[in-house]
Structure formats: structure tokens, C-alpha cells
Design a protein around this motif. Sequence first.
Motif, short mmCIF file in Angstrom:
data_model
loop_
_atom_site.label_atom_id
_atom_site.label_comp_id
_atom_site.label_asym_id
_atom_site.label_seq_id
_atom_site.Cartn_x
_atom_site.Cartn_y
_atom_site.Cartn_z
N GLU A 117 0.81 -1.22 0.00
CA GLU A 117 0.00 0.00 0.00
C GLU A 117 0.84 1.26 0.00
N GLY A 118 2.15 1.12 0.00
CA GLY A 118 3.04 2.27 0.05
C GLY A 118 3.95 2.20 1.27
N LYS A 119 4.60 3.29 1.57
CA LYS A 119 5.49 3.34 2.73
C LYS A 119 4.65 3.72 3.94
N LEU A 120 4.38 2.74 4.80
CA LEU A 120 3.50 2.94 5.93
C LEU A 120 4.28 3.02 7.24
N SER A 121 3.70 3.69 8.21
CA SER A 121 4.23 3.62 9.57
C SER A 121 3.79 2.29 10.17
N LEU A 122 4.44 1.87 11.24
CA LEU A 122 4.05 0.64 11.91
C LEU A 122 2.59 0.72 12.33
N ASN A 123 2.18 1.85 12.85
CA ASN A 123 0.80 2.00 13.29
C ASN A 123 -0.17 1.84 12.12
N GLU A 124 0.16 2.43 10.98
CA GLU A 124 -0.69 2.30 9.79
C GLU A 124 -0.74 0.85 9.32
N TYR A 125 0.41 0.17 9.40
CA TYR A 125 0.46 -1.23 8.98
C TYR A 125 -0.42 -2.10 9.88
N ILE A 126 -0.29 -1.91 11.19
CA ILE A 126 -1.06 -2.70 12.14
C ILE A 126 -2.56 -2.48 11.95
N GLU A 127 -2.94 -1.24 11.72
CA GLU A 127 -4.36 -0.91 11.62
C GLU A 127 -4.96 -1.23 10.25
N HIS A 128 -4.11 -1.45 9.25
CA HIS A 128 -4.63 -1.69 7.90
C HIS A 128 -5.34 -3.04 7.83
N PRO A 129 -6.56 -3.08 7.34
CA PRO A 129 -7.32 -4.35 7.34
C PRO A 129 -6.74 -5.42 6.44
N ASN A 130 -5.86 -5.05 5.51
CA ASN A 130 -5.28 -6.05 4.62
C ASN A 130 -4.28 -6.97 5.30
N HIS A 131 -3.73 -6.55 6.43
CA HIS A 131 -2.62 -7.31 7.02
C HIS A 131 -3.04 -8.16 8.21
N ARG A 132 -4.19 -7.89 8.77
CA ARG A 132 -4.83 -8.77 9.75
C ARG A 132 -3.91 -9.17 10.91
N VAL A 133 -3.16 -8.17 11.38
CA VAL A 133 -2.31 -8.39 12.55
C VAL A 133 -3.21 -8.49 13.78
N GLN A 134 -2.98 -9.49 14.61
CA GLN A 134 -3.76 -9.67 15.83
C GLN A 134 -3.03 -9.20 17.08
N GLY A 135 -1.72 -9.34 17.08
CA GLY A 135 -0.95 -8.91 18.23
C GLY A 135 0.50 -8.71 17.84
N ILE A 136 1.13 -7.68 18.40
CA ILE A 136 2.54 -7.43 18.14
C ILE A 136 3.16 -6.85 19.41
N MET A 137 4.39 -7.31 19.72
CA MET A 137 5.05 -6.87 20.94
C MET A 137 6.54 -6.71 20.68
N MET A 138 7.13 -5.67 21.29
CA MET A 138 8.57 -5.44 21.22
C MET A 138 9.12 -5.34 22.64
N VAL A 139 10.26 -5.97 22.84
CA VAL A 139 10.95 -5.92 24.13
C VAL A 139 12.37 -5.41 23.89
N HIS A 140 12.74 -4.33 24.58
CA HIS A 140 14.08 -3.75 24.44
C HIS A 140 14.73 -3.67 25.81
N LYS A 141 15.90 -4.27 25.92
CA LYS A 141 16.64 -4.31 27.18
C LYS A 141 15.77 -4.84 28.32
N GLY A 142 14.99 -5.87 28.00
CA GLY A 142 14.20 -6.56 29.00
C GLY A 142 12.89 -5.90 29.36
N LYS A 143 12.54 -4.80 28.72
CA LYS A 143 11.30 -4.08 29.02
C LYS A 143 10.39 -4.07 27.79
N VAL A 144 9.11 -4.27 28.03
CA VAL A 144 8.14 -4.20 26.94
C VAL A 144 7.97 -2.74 26.56
N VAL A 145 8.43 -2.40 25.37
CA VAL A 145 8.38 -1.01 24.93
C VAL A 145 7.23 -0.73 23.98
N PHE A 146 6.65 -1.80 23.43
CA PHE A 146 5.49 -1.61 22.55
C PHE A 146 4.67 -2.88 22.54
#
Length: 454
Positions: A117-146
Motif C-alpha cells: 500500500e506504500g510506505k506505511l508507519s508501523l501504526n498504519e500497517y497494524i491498523e490496515h485491514p489487509n494485514h490482519r495483525v492480531q498482536g505485536i510486541m517489542m521488548v528492548h533491554k528486558g522491558k516491553v516497549v510496545f
Amino acid sequence: MHKEFWTSAFAVIATLLPFAASAQDHPLAQYLEVPGATTTLPVDTAKTPWSLQFSKEAQAAFENFHYQMGGDHALYYNQNLSEFLPTAYSSPHPIYMPLERAPKADIADAVVFPVNEGKLSLNEYIEHPNHRVQGIMMVHKGKVVFESFPGMNPMDRHVWMSPGKATVGLVMAMMEEEGKIDTSLPVSDYASELQGTLWDDVPMLDALNMSAGLALEETLESITDPASIIVRFFSAEFGAPNPMTGETENWLDILRDAEAIAGEKPGEVFRYSSAVTQVAVLAAERIDDMTWADLFETRIWGKVGARMDFQHQLMPDGTAVSHGLISTTLEDFARFGMLFTPSWHKTAHEQVVSDAVLKRLQTAGNVEAFRAGAKFAGLTEEFGEEPLMNSMQFDAIFEDGALYKHGNIGQGIYIDPARDFVGVYYSTNGYIPPYGEDKAMGFLRTAAKHFAGE
């Protein structure tokens, strides 16, 4: 089902790629009119209880191919696979270790990556209905940052699919470090059921690197051929009959019949195959003399301060389908990845992945075999850069030591020890346009570099 039905159905499925321009034009459109096979429900439907009627319809329709299409019923299967297959459990350490939250909400807009769909932000990618993401998590230096849960709840379990292979690679690397296995020896030295077959000539390392030189590769041609050994293998895993003969087969008997690829020796070409992973599971059970669920608890999960059990779905003979049919919460998916990072102590009561084991996982692959395989081009496109190689069940290893494993219908784990970063995601993303694209891995690697200030 009758041979004639499967011959016709698989002939249609064989036209799956290249994709049609629209769902209406798709060659599988008529087949996928079967209720629950297509995508009509938004992923957030899975955040609330399913109606009794929908649950019963999904239960009645369950079978491997119907599931793998990633339609409405697959949302149910991904949450509730223990309803359909026998399930074993690995318990965590009795002392729970909550993960610290240090949310960096701006990361969702700061990280951008090119997609259809173009160059999307992570937020746009997650929210886009075409990609059907159900859950995403990032951990940096042992802490959940997203963390974001657009299509599931934090305590919901979800199937890993092929990131489960990373558990097998880890166990085998641990056994090698302990001297319990010599990966230069043939597979059949450790899986005696395969002695007297071509597995006698396949070194264990080549099997772990999915370069066995046997005709077991999961390609469009093989997975759409009802007579292929890989289709027979998947049917046997689910306890389903051979689609051509109607006979119920044992998965080991099927793999004993594996044929050599003409003109190719083990170790020469990376050929992706879940069947090869299961051979390693068999070997590990024989080496530790316990079931996979028990050895996984003893070696790994029993040391992790997780809140919930680790679920292993089983074949009819009780073998864990560790190449993909395992289920945990999203957080526990991330906890597994954290074991490979310097912050392992934030999730485990003792170190699980030694420095030597990590180094082995990062370096055991073959660059030439990887580049000769079919996955190299796709992984390069998905990440926007060339991985160095695959290694011991991981799809991609980068020069900086980051590891990645992808799973069908949109699952993935990205582990970046040097940057002390882990990213995981779950989806139910089918094959019919406009669905099918998975670029979450590119966002995760970009995010890891962002947190590292690169």
C-alpha cells in the motif's frame, strides 16, 4: 474423500500463485465460498467470545487445508487449537516474573517500511485491514516497549506456526553443546526408526539446516500435489487419511520413503521442510528419553518465570508437532525470544541459552546453500536487505547476529541479541487478495535499529 475429488481440488489449488488481481478473479474463489474459508470478519472479532453457532461450525469444518487458508474459521483455530488436537503442556517456573513495561508509543509512528500500500508507519500497517495483525510486541533491554492487540486479548493463546521450529533448533544446539549429539553423524544414528533409508546419508546438521537433499521441500508444486510426500505427511499429522488412497498413514512410514533429489547432495541447497524438523524432534526425544513436552519443560520453560503453560499440539501417535503447532500468549512468545538476549534474567530464573549455544545458532548455516534456495529472494524482499544465511531451523541470520523465523498466515519472531531486542507478532492473514502480504518482520528489524540509535 474420493481420489477424484482431491485430484480436481488440488488441480485448482495449483493455480494459487501468482495471485489474481482481486478476490472475485481468484482461481480459488469458488472453492473458498465454503463458509469459514474466506475472510469476512475483521480480526477484532476474535477479541470477544464466539457465538455457539460459529464455534460449532468451525469445529465441524476443521481440517488442515481449511485452516491454512486463514479465513474466518482460522481465527477460531488459532485461539483454540487444543480443542482439535491432543495437547501436552510444559509448565513454567513456579515463581512468576512480571515483565516491566516502559512503553514507547511514538515508535508506532517513527518506524516506517514499504509495503504493497506504500510506505506505511508501523501504526498504519497494524491498523490496515489487509494485514490482519492480531498482536505485536517489542521488548528492548528486558522491558516491553510496545504492544498492540488489535485482534486478540493479552491473555489469549495463539498458534505460533513455524516459529515453533526455533524451539527445535535451540534444543538441538543445547544437546550438541552437552556432547549428546554429533551433528556430523547421520540422522538415523539418533532416530533409529529411519535406519536403512536415505536418512542414513543425511548428516544431522544438514537436516537442521533444511538442506537434507531429499524431496521433502514445501513448494507450491509439492503442497498442491495430493500424491506428494509432503501432503501425505501433513495429512498424517492431523490424523487425516491419504487424500489419494483414503488410507490413514503413519508420518514416520511416510518419511522412510523420502527420495533423493537427483544430482543434489545433502548440504548443497536450503529446501524448507517441516517434515525435517519433526525428524529432529524424534531424535531429541530419543536422546533425552522423554516426551518433547517434558524435555522442553526441563530444559527451557521450567526455568522461565512465565504465567502460563506452554501448549504442544500432538500427532495421533503422541509426537509433538513442534514445527508449528504450539500455542502461547503473545507475551510468552516474546519471553522465549528474550532467552537469547543479554536481558534473559528479566524473564528466566537461570540462563537457558549459553553464549556458546547462541553462537552456534548464529553460525551453523551455509551461505552458499542459503543463496541457492528458494527462500533467499523472498526474505531479502521482506526485510529490504539480504540476510546472511539460514541456520538450525531459523529462516534468516543477519551479519550482525540477528535471527528471524516466519510462520504461515502471518506469525514471526525476530531476535536481535546485539541490540537486546525481541519482536514477535501473531496474525490470521490468508492467501486471497488483498490479503497475504506479511512485512511485519521488516518493521521489527527497523524498530530494533531505531532503539539502538541507528
